[in-house]
Design a protein around this motif. Structure first.
Motif, short mmCIF file in Angstrom:
data_model
loop_
_atom_site.label_atom_id
_atom_site.label_comp_id
_atom_site.label_asym_id
_atom_site.label_seq_id
_atom_site.Cartn_x
_atom_site.Cartn_y
_atom_site.Cartn_z
N GLN B 134 0.80 -1.22 0.00
CA GLN B 134 0.00 0.00 0.00
C GLN B 134 0.83 1.26 0.00
O GLN B 134 0.33 2.34 -0.29
CB GLN B 134 -0.91 0.01 1.24
CG GLN B 134 -1.83 -1.19 1.34
CD GLN B 134 -2.73 -1.33 0.13
OE1 GLN B 134 -3.13 -0.33 -0.46
NE2 GLN B 134 -3.03 -2.55 -0.24
N VAL B 140 4.98 3.89 -7.82
CA VAL B 140 3.98 3.60 -8.85
C VAL B 140 3.85 4.77 -9.81
O VAL B 140 3.83 4.60 -11.04
CB VAL B 140 2.62 3.28 -8.20
CG1 VAL B 140 1.50 3.26 -9.21
CG2 VAL B 140 2.68 1.95 -7.46
N LEU B 141 3.80 5.98 -9.26
CA LEU B 141 3.59 7.14 -10.12
C LEU B 141 4.80 7.41 -11.00
O LEU B 141 4.64 7.79 -12.17
CB LEU B 141 3.26 8.37 -9.25
CG LEU B 141 1.90 8.31 -8.57
CD1 LEU B 141 1.67 9.52 -7.71
CD2 LEU B 141 0.78 8.19 -9.59
N LEU B 180 1.87 16.65 -15.70
CA LEU B 180 0.76 17.32 -14.98
C LEU B 180 -0.27 16.33 -14.43
O LEU B 180 -0.61 16.40 -13.24
CB LEU B 180 0.09 18.34 -15.91
CG LEU B 180 -1.05 19.15 -15.31
CD1 LEU B 180 -0.56 20.02 -14.19
CD2 LEU B 180 -1.74 19.99 -16.39
N PRO B 181 -0.80 15.40 -15.24
CA PRO B 181 -1.76 14.47 -14.66
C PRO B 181 -1.16 13.60 -13.56
O PRO B 181 -1.83 13.28 -12.58
CB PRO B 181 -2.25 13.62 -15.84
CG PRO B 181 -1.35 13.89 -16.95
CD PRO B 181 -0.66 15.17 -16.70
N VAL B 182 0.12 13.26 -13.72
CA VAL B 182 0.76 12.43 -12.68
C VAL B 182 0.86 13.22 -11.39
O VAL B 182 0.62 12.71 -10.29
CB VAL B 182 2.14 11.96 -13.16
CG1 VAL B 182 2.85 11.19 -12.06
CG2 VAL B 182 2.01 11.09 -14.39
N VAL B 184 -1.11 15.65 -10.44
CA VAL B 184 -2.44 15.78 -9.85
C VAL B 184 -2.83 14.47 -9.16
O VAL B 184 -3.38 14.47 -8.06
CB VAL B 184 -3.48 16.16 -10.94
CG1 VAL B 184 -4.88 16.11 -10.38
CG2 VAL B 184 -3.18 17.55 -11.48
N VAL B 185 -2.51 13.35 -9.80
CA VAL B 185 -2.84 12.04 -9.21
C VAL B 185 -2.11 11.87 -7.88
O VAL B 185 -2.65 11.27 -6.95
CB VAL B 185 -2.50 10.90 -10.18
CG1 VAL B 185 -2.61 9.55 -9.50
CG2 VAL B 185 -3.41 10.94 -11.38
N PHE B 188 -4.08 12.73 -4.86
CA PHE B 188 -5.26 11.96 -4.44
C PHE B 188 -4.85 10.90 -3.41
O PHE B 188 -3.73 10.41 -3.43
CB PHE B 188 -5.88 11.23 -5.65
CG PHE B 188 -6.42 12.15 -6.70
CD1 PHE B 188 -6.72 11.65 -7.97
CD2 PHE B 188 -6.65 13.48 -6.47
CE1 PHE B 188 -7.22 12.47 -8.96
CE2 PHE B 188 -7.14 14.32 -7.45
CZ PHE B 188 -7.43 13.81 -8.71
N THR B 189 -5.79 10.55 -2.56
CA THR B 189 -5.53 9.42 -1.66
C THR B 189 -5.91 8.13 -2.38
O THR B 189 -6.86 8.11 -3.17
CB THR B 189 -6.36 9.52 -0.37
OG1 THR B 189 -7.73 9.74 -0.75
CG2 THR B 189 -5.90 10.63 0.52
N MET B 190 -5.17 7.10 -2.08
CA MET B 190 -5.43 5.81 -2.74
C MET B 190 -5.72 4.78 -1.66
O MET B 190 -4.80 4.25 -1.04
CB MET B 190 -4.20 5.44 -3.57
CG MET B 190 -4.05 6.42 -4.71
SD MET B 190 -2.67 6.07 -5.74
CE MET B 190 -2.59 7.56 -6.69
N PRO B 191 -6.99 4.52 -1.45
CA PRO B 191 -7.34 3.63 -0.35
C PRO B 191 -6.87 2.20 -0.59
O PRO B 191 -6.68 1.78 -1.74
CB PRO B 191 -8.87 3.68 -0.30
CG PRO B 191 -9.31 4.56 -1.37
CD PRO B 191 -8.15 4.98 -2.21
N ALA B 192 -6.73 1.48 0.49
CA ALA B 192 -6.29 0.10 0.39
C ALA B 192 -7.45 -0.81 -0.02
O ALA B 192 -7.25 -1.90 -0.54
CB ALA B 192 -5.72 -0.37 1.72
#
Lengths: 385, 731
Positions: B134, B140-141, B180-182, B184-185, B188-192
């Motif tokens: 997690q 990842v990005l 730019l999109p990366v 912005v991403v 964001f939160t990335m839930p498990a």
């Protein structure tokens, strides 16, 4: 839908399945990224549209149909953005640009400009737009292509082409008109009179004026009642430019070509036209061709002016009946034209009809011994007339 | 410039991906910011070192060494080894970054090599996903960014265009829109957990509820085939072989004064007569049974232990919204105060109905009994069957928010109790076997309440199933029903068990009735009651107490209640002293922390300024040294070499002024073009150079003078142009 966008959509749907089954940075990261990529692409395209500049230029503001003019256009990137895919589409219905294809996509680095110089040929006379019609912008992933109209198109006034005929295929026209109607410039004028205000200054006989000590004007006896009369169809047959421009262009070119040729043969010609009112335009070596051409270049075909109206006026005024030969340049045959032709023939006037039409028509005038010549809209006039 | 940017982007992104992936794969929870910065900086230095010429590389190397030396020197000597060991990650980062840079440089000429890091990145992503790691968001990005760049480059290479289509320049300038999109991403939160689609589900439930309302409005009957039915509240009671669950929201409840998790039974309709296969309601009396019941229960408690009323009973409220059902029934718990604000109702055999309005929102107040309280259980086992006195009734009225109780007299209570016995305790025959079984079950139960609890317990040991099979045709009486359920089938759903309870209670002379409604657990504030919460249970009447609900269905929660505890008033005098000691300790700790922080601040400012100072000193020393060295070298050169150097200098100055030779342009053409804007005198050197180069003549002193003069003059011209431009811009 573009192929790359379809692939993106498929991956996006898969990513939705991914986040529904499994959490974590990989699935959510891919989902968010695939969702934002098209947004970023659209934002990029919007910026390009805002910043992109295109310049186009033509040498001369008035062109003549079928005569090439130098056309220059410049694609300019004055920003720090990269323009990854810009395509320029040109107006092609009524004009042609040589050496430049609509299919070319351009890439412009920051501060780069691309300049092209080529020839532009307008096919028809009229008032229309030429040059760059639309600009298409594609993003760097080729997801979207957005096209927008050129906000400042090049609008031109194109004059009709002057076709120089070396001979007239239908010699009967000449034969019937030349006899007794050619002006013999070396013969003394039969009648002279004093110049009166309002007379055409071109008719002043300077030799005679010098001899008399005052301005003398030559009076043409019989000339106005000789020569050839041309009646031109005044009607606009369609509302679509693609339909009426070629046709009107051909009608005008036919009339102009005939006038020029006959004038060069020394045969006076009187052309009957109608816009708001009926006009009679004369062309002969004395009067000259330029004013006639200028008038014809500015002529407007209208829906209100019909062949019937013109013919009715002509019949009422009866000026054409003083001609040896009458030529009708029409698009469509009608009952009024039929009546006129019958009348003309009954009065011993040779009548020829040029039907500017692509469809062969079976006109009743054949029975009235008038010559019918079909002129195709796209034909070479030197071959047909 | 574009090539440098491209290389920097590719190597940096690759190195950052590799570094962060490695960190997370090796078990790190978080990658420190200095790792990222160090990686990016190393890549920048490597790219510059590759692109610059010798002089530039020397300067770069000198600056790097000065900075590193400055950092090391800023640490006290005795701590240096420790410092280096603590920061040994720098060497790993250096090694990894260099490897990535080398791979990327090779890949520029052998593009297939890019497949290796791409495949590795995809492999890492799959590994993260499979292992459920997690914390690797940044890795990842970065990997996704690298893949995105490769994709953009591939699209560019396959795209036929005119103009500057160089892929490297394309990527260098397109990079901001890729990053730019990366970026912005990354915010964001990335839930498990997988996404629950709450809004979609809520929407679907709403749609389903509306459909149910519509269906009920149009009276579209469900499937009345006795083999199958759907779970949900109905006006009738029948036994089906199979219950299907299709869930929709029936009610939405807002609870007031109810703890979350409390089980709530909302009765909708009661039934009194069972014929062996179905229940009917024969009691159509419009007497206010609810009020009698409330008064009876409250009176019993007040009489038993009036001072501790709150330990036995508490008032609560519910706001009920009939979302997915269309009904005139008033759903409410037992012991509900019968007046419902802003609604007109009528009673029929103890059930409440709205008159003339369906599907509305309404609010009710009710009394919750503390069934878990042992004293209350004692009361239930030893009720007083005396009729409540007028005073007790009036006391009860106070609890009921001052309702008018004048019509409730001891005489009316007598009639009320007689009616209950008549209707809810008809003679119930049992088979001999059932009678024997029941006697065994009730062995040792002395009071009515104990008997009821025993019956409830024994029934709850049977099997709950929604597919018990149809009732056999041979079951035509209550006795046959009981025999079938208890001895044969031993399974059923709530309807079966509630029916059995009522019959067995009646067999013992205890009035009982079948109740149908909804049963659910209260939420925090709002609860969605689904159709699947429809339920049946039993109520039994204990004289002197009133109606009590019983839950015979296996697996269902029984009595709600709350803990009754004694309050404590004692205070601890030593607490104050303890708090003061803790405060003193905190002050000391703060003082120590201040000193340490000052020391740390001094060290870090040294670590910042010393490297910069050393780098500055290096540059100051290097530049004159470099000039000196070049001058010495120049002096040793042959005249031809000098001419070449001077020519390059002149062309460099012209380039800075914006005059570059075009592709394929000869020197003469270039000169002719530039001559339009620059006087001929500044460009004589080109002609001389061509003579020397193509004429192969020797270089004279005069030629050198021409070039040296040209360099000087062009420099002056360049400065003049700059000054002019600045002046113009000031205007």
């Amino acid at each position: 839908m573009k192929r790359n966008f379809r692939i993106l959509l498929g991956l996006w749907i898969l990513s939705i399945i991914g986040i529904s089954l499994r959490g974590g940075p990989v699935t959510y990261g891919i989902f968010f990224l695939l969702t934002l990529l098209p947004v970023s692409s659209l934002f990029y395209i919007w910026l390009v549209i805002l910043l992109f500049k295109i310049f186009q230029d033509l040498e001369g503001k008035e062109l003549t149909a079928n005569h090439p003019a130098v056309f220059r256009f410049v694609l300019q990137n004055e920003s720090f953005l990269l323009f990854s895919g810009v395509r320029v589409r040109f107006y092609s219905d009524f004009s042609e640009i040589s050496g430049l294809s609509d299919d070319i996509e351009y890439e412009l680095m920051p501060k780069e400009r691309i300049e092209r110089k080529t020839d532009l040929v307008c096919k028809y006379r009229g008032n229309y737009e030429v040059g760059v019609r639309t600009i298409e912008v594609t993003d760097f992933f080729r997801f979207f292509t957005i096209a927008y109209k050129n906000p400042e198109p090049l609008r031109l006034k194109v004059k009709p082409d002057i076709v120089h005929l070396t001979e007239l295929k239908h010699t009967e026209i000449l034969l019937s008109a030349v006899k007794d109607s050619r002006i013999h410039p070396n013969e003394a004028d039969v009648l002279m009179r004093e110049y009166v205000t309002g007379d055409d200054p071109r008719l002043i006989n300077w030799k005679a004026s010098g001899a008399h000590g005052k301005l003398m004007i030559r009076e043409r006896i019989g000339e106005q009642q000789e020569g050839i009369g041309i009646l031109m169809d005044p009607h606009r047959y369609s509302d679509r430019m693609e339909d009426y421009l070629p046709l009107e262009n051909r009608i005008l070119e036919t009339v102009i070509a005939l006038n020029l040729y006959l004038m060069e043969q020394g045969i006076p010609v009187e052309t009957v036209i109608r816009e708001d009112r009926t006009e009679y335009l004369n062309v002969d070596p004395h009067i000259g061709f330029e004013s006639f051409y200028a008038r014809m270049a500015n002529y407007r075909f209208t829906h209100a002016s019909t062949t019937e109206t013109l013919i009715a006026e002509v019949l009422r005024q009866a000026r054409l009946f003083h001609k040896k030969t009458v030529i009708l340049v029409l698009h469509e045959w009608c009952a009024s034209a039929d009546s006129l032709v019958q009348e003309l023939i009954r009065n011993g006037i040779y009548t020829a009809v040029y039907l500017v039409n692509d469809t062969a028509s079976d006109t009743p005038i054949a029975a009235h011994r008038a010559d019918v010549i079909q002129v195709s809209v796209n034909a070479d006039l030197t071959e047909v007339l | 410039m574009a090539a440098v940017l491209y290389e920097l982007i590719m190597t940096a992104v690759l190195a950052l991906s590799a570094m962060s992936s490695f960190c997370f794969l090796s078990g790190m929870e978080e990658v420190r910011t200095e790792y990222y910065l160090c990686t990016a900086l190393i890549e920048l230095v490597l790219v510059l070192a590759r692109k610059l010429k010798t002089r530039g590389r020397l300067i770069l190397a000198g600056v790097c060494i000065s900075v590193i030396a400055g950092i090391v020197l800023s640490v006290p000597q005795e701590e240096r080894i420790g410092f280096l060991l603590e920061h040994r990650w720098v060497f790993w980062v250096l090694a990894g970054s260099t490897a990535c840079a080398l791979l990327e440089w090779r890949a520029q000429s052998h593009r297939w090599l890019r497949a290796i890091p791409a495949a590795a990145g995809i492999g890492v992503l799959i590994f993260f996903m499979v292992r459920g790691i997690q914390k690797g968001k940044s890795a990842v990005l970065f990997i996704l960014l690298y893949l995105l760049i490769l994709l953009a480059e591939a699209v560019q290479r396959s795209w036929k265009k005119e103009g500057q289509t160089n892929a490297q320049a394309h990527i260098a300038f397109a990079f901001p829109f890729l990053a730019l999109p990366v970026l912005v991403v990354s915010l964001f939160t990335m839930p498990a957990e997988p996404y629950q689609w709450k809004h979609i589900r809520s929407l679907m439930e709403n749609v389903r509820s509306q459909y149910e309302v519509l269906r009920q409005t149009l009276n579209l009957k469900r499937n009345w085939d006795h083999s199958e039915a759907e779970v949900g509240f109905t006006d009738e009671v029948e036994f089906f072989g199979n219950l299907n669950s299709s869930s929709y929201e029936a009610l939405r409840i807002h609870t007031i004064g109810v703890s979350p998790g409390t089980g709530i039974y909302l009765s909708g309709r009661s039934f009194d007569s069972f014929n062996g296969r179905s229940w009917q309601k024969t009691d159509t009396s419009d007497d206010n049974y609810r009020m009698y019941d409330l008064i009876e229960t409250l009176s019993a408690i007040i009489t038993y232990d009036g001072d501790s009323l709150r330990d036995y009973v508490r008032t609560s409220g519910l706001e009920i919204d009939c979302k997915g059902i269309r009904t005139e029934h008033v759903f409410m718990p037992a012991k509900t105060m019968p007046q419902i604000r802003n609604h007109e109702t009528m009673q029929e055999g103890g059930d409440l109905w709205f008159t003339g309005r369906k599907n509305d929102e309404y609010a009710i107040d009710y009394c919750r009994l503390n069934r878990r309280y042992e004293k209350f259980e004692d009361l239930l086992n030893h009720p007083s069957i005396e009729l409540p006195s007028k005073e007790v009734i009036e006391d009860a009225a106070k609890v009921l928010q001052g309702l008018d109780v004048s019509e409730y007299t001891p005489q009316s209570f007598t009639a009320y109790r007689n009616r209950i016995r008549d209707i809810y305790c008809p003679k119930t025959e049992l088979s001999a076997e059932m009678r024997s079984w029941l006697d065994d079950v009730l062995e040792g139960a002395l009071t009515d309440y104990e008997k009821l609890v025993a019956i409830e317990k024994v029934l709850s040991r049977l099997t709950y199933t929604s597919s018990p099979g149809e009732l056999p045709e041979t079951v035509t009486s209550p006795a046959e029903f009981l025999d079938y359920l208890i001895f044969e089938s031993k399974q059923g759903y709530c309807t079966h068990f509630a029916t059995a309870f009522v019959l067995l209670a009646r067999a013992e002379g205890i009035p009982a009735r079948y109740q149908q409604g909804y049963c659910f657990s209260a939420g925090e504030e709002e609860t969605k009651v689904l159709s699947t919460h429809a339920h049946a249970w039993a109520e039994a009447y204990i004289e002197g107490i009133g109606w009590l609900d019983f839950e015979p269905s296996p697996g269902f929660k029984r009595y709600a209640g709350w803990k009754v505890t004694a309050r404590s008033d004692s205070t601890n005098n030593n607490v104050t002293a303890l708090v003061e000691e803790e405060e003193e300790e905190e002050e000391e700790t703060e003082a120590t922390a201040d000193t340490a922080a000052e020391l740390q601040e001094t060290r870090s400012s040294r670590r910042t300024y010393l490297p910069l100072l050393l780098a500055g000193l290096f540059l100051i020393a290097y530049i004159p040294l470099d000039i000196l060295i070049r001058k010495l070298r120049y002096r040793k050169m042959s005249d031809r070499e000098k001419i070449r150097i001077l020519f390059r200098r002149c062309m460099r100055i012209l380039r800075r002024m914006g005059y570059r030779p075009g592709p394929g342009e000869t020197l003469q053409e270039f000169k002719t073009r530039v001559n339009r804007e620059i006087p001929e005198v500044y460009l004589r050197f080109i002609h001389v150079y061509e003579e020397i180069l193509y004429g192969e003549r020797d270089v004279s002193e005069r030629d050198l003078t021409v070039f040296e003069t040209a360099v000087y003059d062009l420099r002056q011209l360049f400065v003049q142009k700059l000054t002019n431009r600045r002046n113009r811009s000031e205007f």
